[in-house]
Design a protein around this motif. Structure first.
Motif, PDB file in Angstrom:
ATOM      1  N   GLY A 129      83.432 -57.068  71.573  1.00 33.76           N
ATOM      2  CA  GLY A 129      82.450 -57.413  70.541  1.00 33.76           C
ATOM      3  C   GLY A 129      82.526 -56.486  69.345  1.00 33.76           C
ATOM      4  N   ILE A 130      82.653 -55.203  69.593  1.00 30.82           N
ATOM      5  CA  ILE A 130      82.764 -54.241  68.493  1.00 30.82           C
ATOM      6  C   ILE A 130      84.065 -54.471  67.726  1.00 30.82           C
ATOM      7  N   GLY A 135      86.675 -56.482  62.848  1.00 35.12           N
ATOM      8  CA  GLY A 135      87.626 -57.418  62.255  1.00 35.12           C
ATOM      9  C   GLY A 135      86.968 -58.368  61.278  1.00 35.12           C
ATOM     10  N   LEU A 136      85.814 -58.906  61.648  1.00 31.57           N
ATOM     11  CA  LEU A 136      85.121 -59.857  60.780  1.00 31.57           C
ATOM     12  C   LEU A 136      84.560 -59.181  59.532  1.00 31.57           C
ATOM     13  N   GLU A 137      83.955 -58.009  59.718  1.00 31.78           N
ATOM     14  CA  GLU A 137      83.313 -57.331  58.590  1.00 31.78           C
ATOM     15  C   GLU A 137      84.310 -56.633  57.675  1.00 31.78           C
ATOM     16  N   VAL A 138      85.245 -55.909  58.247  1.00 40.09           N
ATOM     17  CA  VAL A 138      86.156 -55.093  57.440  1.00 40.09           C
ATOM     18  C   VAL A 138      87.340 -55.918  56.946  1.00 40.09           C
ATOM     19  N   LYS A 143      80.294 -62.224  55.178  1.00 42.06           N
ATOM     20  CA  LYS A 143      78.934 -61.956  54.681  1.00 42.06           C
ATOM     21  C   LYS A 143      77.935 -62.626  55.621  1.00 42.06           C
ATOM     22  N   SER A 144      76.670 -62.257  55.556  1.00 43.93           N
ATOM     23  CA  SER A 144      75.676 -62.784  56.478  1.00 43.93           C
ATOM     24  C   SER A 144      75.502 -64.298  56.359  1.00 43.93           C
ATOM     25  N   SER A 145      75.825 -64.885  55.238  1.00 39.16           N
ATOM     26  CA  SER A 145      75.673 -66.336  55.065  1.00 39.16           C
ATOM     27  C   SER A 145      76.925 -67.122  55.451  1.00 39.16           C
ATOM     28  N   LEU A 152      89.600 -71.391  63.239  1.00 36.77           N
ATOM     29  CA  LEU A 152      90.060 -70.553  62.139  1.00 36.77           C
ATOM     30  C   LEU A 152      90.400 -69.161  62.657  1.00 36.77           C
ATOM     31  N   LEU A 153      89.550 -68.628  63.536  1.00 36.56           N
ATOM     32  CA  LEU A 153      89.821 -67.321  64.124  1.00 36.56           C
ATOM     33  C   LEU A 153      91.099 -67.351  64.941  1.00 36.56           C
TER      34      LEU A 153
END
Length: 160
Positions: A129-130, A135-138, A143-145, A152-153
């Protein structure tokens, strides 16, 4: 149950990608918690590439000897005098460089994740999870929306 006077831990004795030759098992005094700390007994330790990279000096340069291991599923065995939200016997996940490959260690009580039960499986879920969140954030700059599609992943991971 009384806590022991000493415990064992892994310490990097020389920087090397050969983890076995990089580390030694050493004995240390049982930790005494500071007022805002807890002492945990590690039940399960996460084992991954980060450990080899830390022991080799890839992520940061430490001068040996230094402690190794990161994540662990643990049980609380002692409390600092200011800790009110945890109890002896509670199970937690810890993430501290140098905390994973040891029998016991003291950690700030706000830096643990309480869990129902320490199991082997919980470490894989938490670490995955971390890793996914980083990966998703950096990398993905999500973004939150934003909405993430599993296909796609999957295609993104296959292109790496």
């Amino acid at each position: 149950m009384m806590n022991p006077k000493t415990y064992k831990k892994l310490v990097v004795k020389q920087l090397s990608r050969d983890f076995r030759s990089a580390v030694d098992i050493v004995e240390a005094d049982f930790p005494i918690p500071a007022p805002n700390e807890i002492v945990v007994r590690n039940l399960f330790a996460g084992v991954n590439a980060s450990d080899v990279n830390i022991a080799a000096g890839v992520y940061f340069t430490n001068t040996p000897p230094f402690d190794v291991g990161v994540e662990a599923a643990s049980v609380v065995v002692d409390l600092g005098k200011n800790v009110r939200h945890l109890n002896i016997g509670d199970h937690v996940i810890t993430f501290q460089i140098g905390g994973g490959y040891r029998e016991y260690f003291a950690i700030d009580a706000t830096q643990v994740i309480p869990i129902k039960e320490a199991t082997r499986e919980i470490l894989t879920v938490v670490v995955s999870g971390i890793t996914a969140a980083i990966g998703l954030e950096v990398v993905g700059e999500i973004k939150s929306s934003d909405v993430v599609c599993a296909s796609l992943l999957e295609s993104a991971f296959h292109s790496i």
